[in-house]
Design a protein around this motif. Structure first.
Motif, PDB file in Angstrom:
ATOM      1  N   ALA A  36      -3.972  41.401  55.464  1.00  0.00           N
ATOM      2  CA  ALA A  36      -4.301  42.812  55.672  1.00  0.00           C
ATOM      3  C   ALA A  36      -5.749  43.037  56.075  1.00  0.00           C
ATOM      4  CB  ALA A  36      -3.999  43.613  54.407  1.00  0.00           C
ATOM      5  N   ASP A  37      -6.611  42.002  55.944  1.00  0.00           N
ATOM      6  CA  ASP A  37      -8.007  42.190  56.327  1.00  0.00           C
ATOM      7  C   ASP A  37      -8.281  41.801  57.778  1.00  0.00           C
ATOM      8  OD1 ASP A  37      -7.695  39.457  56.089  1.00  0.00           O
ATOM      9  OD2 ASP A  37      -9.501  39.144  54.872  1.00  0.00           O
ATOM     10  N   ARG A  38      -7.263  41.422  58.529  1.00  0.00           N
ATOM     11  CA  ARG A  38      -7.441  41.122  59.942  1.00  0.00           C
ATOM     12  C   ARG A  38      -7.666  42.417  60.729  1.00  0.00           C
ATOM     13  NH1 ARG A  38      -7.957  36.766  58.056  1.00  0.00           N
ATOM     14  NH2 ARG A  38      -6.775  34.878  58.546  1.00  0.00           N
ATOM     15  N   LEU A  39      -8.605  42.386  61.648  1.00  0.00           N
ATOM     16  CA  LEU A  39      -8.756  43.503  62.580  1.00  0.00           C
ATOM     17  C   LEU A  39      -7.844  43.247  63.769  1.00  0.00           C
ATOM     18  CD1 LEU A  39     -10.077  46.046  63.750  1.00  0.00           C
ATOM     19  CD2 LEU A  39     -11.919  44.581  64.631  1.00  0.00           C
ATOM     20  N   VAL A  40      -6.990  44.230  64.074  1.00  0.00           N
ATOM     21  CA  VAL A  40      -6.064  44.124  65.193  1.00  0.00           C
ATOM     22  C   VAL A  40      -6.483  45.132  66.256  1.00  0.00           C
ATOM     23  CG1 VAL A  40      -3.669  44.405  65.939  1.00  0.00           C
ATOM     24  CG2 VAL A  40      -4.177  43.336  63.722  1.00  0.00           C
ATOM     25  N   ILE A  41      -6.734  44.635  67.459  1.00  0.00           N
ATOM     26  CA  ILE A  41      -7.122  45.478  68.593  1.00  0.00           C
ATOM     27  C   ILE A  41      -6.008  45.410  69.624  1.00  0.00           C
ATOM     28  CG2 ILE A  41      -8.802  45.849  70.439  1.00  0.00           C
ATOM     29  CD1 ILE A  41     -10.896  44.500  68.683  1.00  0.00           C
ATOM     30  N   SER A  42      -5.476  46.573  69.965  1.00  0.00           N
ATOM     31  CA  SER A  42      -4.394  46.639  70.947  1.00  0.00           C
ATOM     32  C   SER A  42      -4.912  47.156  72.280  1.00  0.00           C
ATOM     33  CB  SER A  42      -3.284  47.561  70.457  1.00  0.00           C
ATOM     34  OG  SER A  42      -2.413  47.893  71.541  1.00  0.00           O
ATOM     35  N   GLY A  43      -4.514  46.476  73.351  1.00  0.00           N
ATOM     36  CA  GLY A  43      -4.819  46.945  74.694  1.00  0.00           C
ATOM     37  C   GLY A  43      -3.593  47.454  75.427  1.00  0.00           C
ATOM     38  N   ALA A  44      -2.534  47.790  74.695  1.00  0.00           N
ATOM     39  CA  ALA A  44      -1.271  48.191  75.319  1.00  0.00           C
ATOM     40  C   ALA A  44      -1.247  49.687  75.585  1.00  0.00           C
ATOM     41  CB  ALA A  44      -0.094  47.811  74.421  1.00  0.00           C
ATOM     42  N   ALA A  45      -0.930  50.054  76.809  1.00  0.00           N
ATOM     43  CA  ALA A  45      -0.894  51.469  77.185  1.00  0.00           C
ATOM     44  C   ALA A  45       0.182  52.205  76.411  1.00  0.00           C
ATOM     45  CB  ALA A  45      -0.636  51.609  78.689  1.00  0.00           C
ATOM     46  N   GLY A  46      -0.187  53.379  75.913  1.00  0.00           N
ATOM     47  CA  GLY A  46       0.793  54.299  75.357  1.00  0.00           C
ATOM     48  C   GLY A  46       1.234  54.046  73.938  1.00  0.00           C
ATOM     49  N   ILE A  47       0.855  52.931  73.326  1.00  0.00           N
ATOM     50  CA  ILE A  47       1.353  52.619  71.985  1.00  0.00           C
ATOM     51  C   ILE A  47       0.315  53.054  70.951  1.00  0.00           C
ATOM     52  CG2 ILE A  47       2.185  50.840  70.439  1.00  0.00           C
ATOM     53  CD1 ILE A  47       3.092  49.241  72.775  1.00  0.00           C
ATOM     54  N   PRO A  48       0.676  53.970  70.041  1.00  0.00           N
ATOM     55  CA  PRO A  48      -0.293  54.480  69.062  1.00  0.00           C
ATOM     56  C   PRO A  48      -0.574  53.467  67.962  1.00  0.00           C
ATOM     57  CG  PRO A  48       1.853  55.449  68.682  1.00  0.00           C
ATOM     58  CD  PRO A  48       1.983  54.629  69.935  1.00  0.00           C
ATOM     59  N   THR A  49      -1.694  53.674  67.284  1.00  0.00           N
ATOM     60  CA  THR A  49      -2.058  52.767  66.195  1.00  0.00           C
ATOM     61  C   THR A  49      -1.019  52.776  65.081  1.00  0.00           C
ATOM     62  OG1 THR A  49      -3.436  54.516  65.222  1.00  0.00           O
ATOM     63  CG2 THR A  49      -4.535  52.924  66.664  1.00  0.00           C
ATOM     64  N   GLY A  50      -0.354  53.910  64.876  1.00  0.00           N
ATOM     65  CA  GLY A  50       0.662  53.986  63.840  1.00  0.00           C
ATOM     66  C   GLY A  50       1.801  53.001  64.046  1.00  0.00           C
ATOM     67  N   LEU A  54       2.635  45.986  60.367  1.00  0.00           N
ATOM     68  CA  LEU A  54       1.725  44.996  59.815  1.00  0.00           C
ATOM     69  C   LEU A  54       1.487  45.296  58.342  1.00  0.00           C
ATOM     70  CD1 LEU A  54      -0.795  44.864  62.807  1.00  0.00           C
ATOM     71  CD2 LEU A  54       0.834  43.064  62.138  1.00  0.00           C
ATOM     72  N   PRO A  55       0.888  44.362  57.611  1.00  0.00           N
ATOM     73  CA  PRO A  55       0.663  44.601  56.176  1.00  0.00           C
ATOM     74  C   PRO A  55      -0.112  45.894  55.913  1.00  0.00           C
ATOM     75  CG  PRO A  55       0.296  42.300  56.697  1.00  0.00           C
ATOM     76  CD  PRO A  55       0.509  42.987  58.009  1.00  0.00           C
ATOM     77  N   GLU A  56       0.197  46.547  54.815  1.00  0.00           N
ATOM     78  CA  GLU A  56      -0.441  47.810  54.442  1.00  0.00           C
ATOM     79  C   GLU A  56      -1.964  47.647  54.424  1.00  0.00           C
ATOM     80  OE1 GLU A  56      -1.094  51.678  53.365  1.00  0.00           O
ATOM     81  OE2 GLU A  56       0.822  50.761  53.926  1.00  0.00           O
ATOM     82  N   GLY A  57      -2.643  48.583  55.066  1.00  0.00           N
ATOM     83  CA  GLY A  57      -4.108  48.574  55.085  1.00  0.00           C
ATOM     84  C   GLY A  57      -4.731  47.830  56.246  1.00  0.00           C
ATOM     85  N   THR A  58      -3.917  47.239  57.110  1.00  0.00           N
ATOM     86  CA  THR A  58      -4.474  46.505  58.248  1.00  0.00           C
ATOM     87  C   THR A  58      -5.247  47.451  59.169  1.00  0.00           C
ATOM     88  OG1 THR A  58      -2.647  44.904  58.229  1.00  0.00           O
ATOM     89  CG2 THR A  58      -3.929  45.075  60.262  1.00  0.00           C
ATOM     90  N   PRO A  59      -6.525  47.143  59.464  1.00  0.00           N
ATOM     91  CA  PRO A  59      -7.273  47.985  60.397  1.00  0.00           C
ATOM     92  C   PRO A  59      -6.823  47.737  61.834  1.00  0.00           C
ATOM     93  CG  PRO A  59      -8.647  46.167  59.647  1.00  0.00           C
ATOM     94  CD  PRO A  59      -7.359  46.075  58.886  1.00  0.00           C
ATOM     95  N   VAL A  60      -6.545  48.828  62.543  1.00  0.00           N
ATOM     96  CA  VAL A  60      -6.071  48.749  63.923  1.00  0.00           C
ATOM     97  C   VAL A  60      -6.955  49.624  64.803  1.00  0.00           C
ATOM     98  CG1 VAL A  60      -4.133  49.155  65.492  1.00  0.00           C
ATOM     99  CG2 VAL A  60      -3.697  48.365  63.146  1.00  0.00           C
TER     100      VAL A  60
END
Length: 269
Positions: free
Chosen positions: A87-101, A107-113
């Motif tokens: 849960a402490d991994r930072l996940v960065i998404s570059g995908a168009a249109g997909i919200p952080t939610g 992903l595990p509860e509390g994962t920063p996105v």
């Protein structure tokens, strides 16, 4: 740089980020990549001196995961990553249109996105990357994302509610300029110029105009007026653009791009 960063699904944009980070001072030893094809993984190792791993290995070993796969492939990737991502991994998404939610729910509860929309000028270090924080992302996480994406251009933070508009304007934006250059090149040929000369004239005009927009501090209307003398050539051309509804067509085009980004967020193919 002591954190490990993994770029997952390393295509052209992912490789541009990778090379930008290395130029910015990241050691290849701190960078991991994943690729669908073994030959692509070998190519990335050879070019950049980075280690190619599986997605599961990347999730276990890296502090930051940058997901650069296509939007339609993201759910399957998250299913693969979730069992191995603390849960402490930072996940960065570059995908168009997909919200952080979408990521937070898988992903595990509390994962920063963090959601980022960059564009293809990342390939020449002139990207515009628009950054939005998810529920659990901290200021330190945002600064870390900016550090990564500043290596290939500029960054701008916006609320996630503005990401679809930013995608329409900036993510897709280079294509509109290419389309305009293509049309103007055809016009140059119609007016009697060889294609190569028409292309060179228009590209340099575009580069010069972009630099003036960036560096002069002047409003685009003022810059346009500086070129538009009374009863001259430019005002006649502008009149035709207005008569043909070019301004309205551009607004409609950007609305269509925004709506498509929203549709992608809603899971529509």
């Amino acid at each position: 740089m002591t954190q490990k960063v993994a770029v997952l699904g390393t295509g052209k944009i992912g490789e541009a980020l990778l090379s930008g980070m290395i130029r910015g001072g990241w050691s290849p030893d701190d960078l991991l990549v994943t690729a669908r094809r073994p030959e692509r993984a070998a190519e990335l190792r050879r070019r950049h001196g980075v280690e190619a791993v599986t997605n599961a290995e990347a999730a276990k070993a890296a502090d930051t995961l940058i997901l650069t796969v296509k939007p339609q492939d993201m759910a399957a990737l998250l299913d693969e990553l979730a069992p191995h991502t603390p849960a402490d991994r930072l996940v960065i998404s570059g995908a168009a249109g997909i919200p952080t939610g979408f990521f937070e729910a898988r992903l595990p509860e509390g994962t920063p996105v963090i959601r980022v929309m960059t564009n293809t000028p990342a390939l020449v270090d002139e990207a515009m990357s628009v950054i939005s924080a998810g529920t659990h992302a901290s200021e330190a996480d945002l600064l870390h994302a900016e550090e990564i994406f500043n290596g290939v251009g500029k960054t701008l933070r916006v609320p996630e509610s503005q990401q679809d508009a930013a995608t329409a304007l900036s993510g897709s934006g280079p294509a509109y300029f290419y389309f305009l250059v293509e049309a103007m090149t055809d016009a140059g040929i119609l007016l009697g110029l060889p294609r190569d000369k028409a292309h060179d004239l228009i590209v340099q005009a575009a580069v010069g105009a972009a630099v003036m927009l960036r560096d002069s501090g002047e409003h685009p209307v003022k810059l346009r007026e500086n070129v538009t003398s009374p009863a001259g050539t430019t005002i006649n051309a502008i009149r035709e653009l207005e008569n043909h509804g070019v301004r309205a067509a551009l607004i409609a085009a950007l609305e269509a791009a925004r709506d498509r980004s929203r549709a992608l967020a809603g899971g529509q193919g």
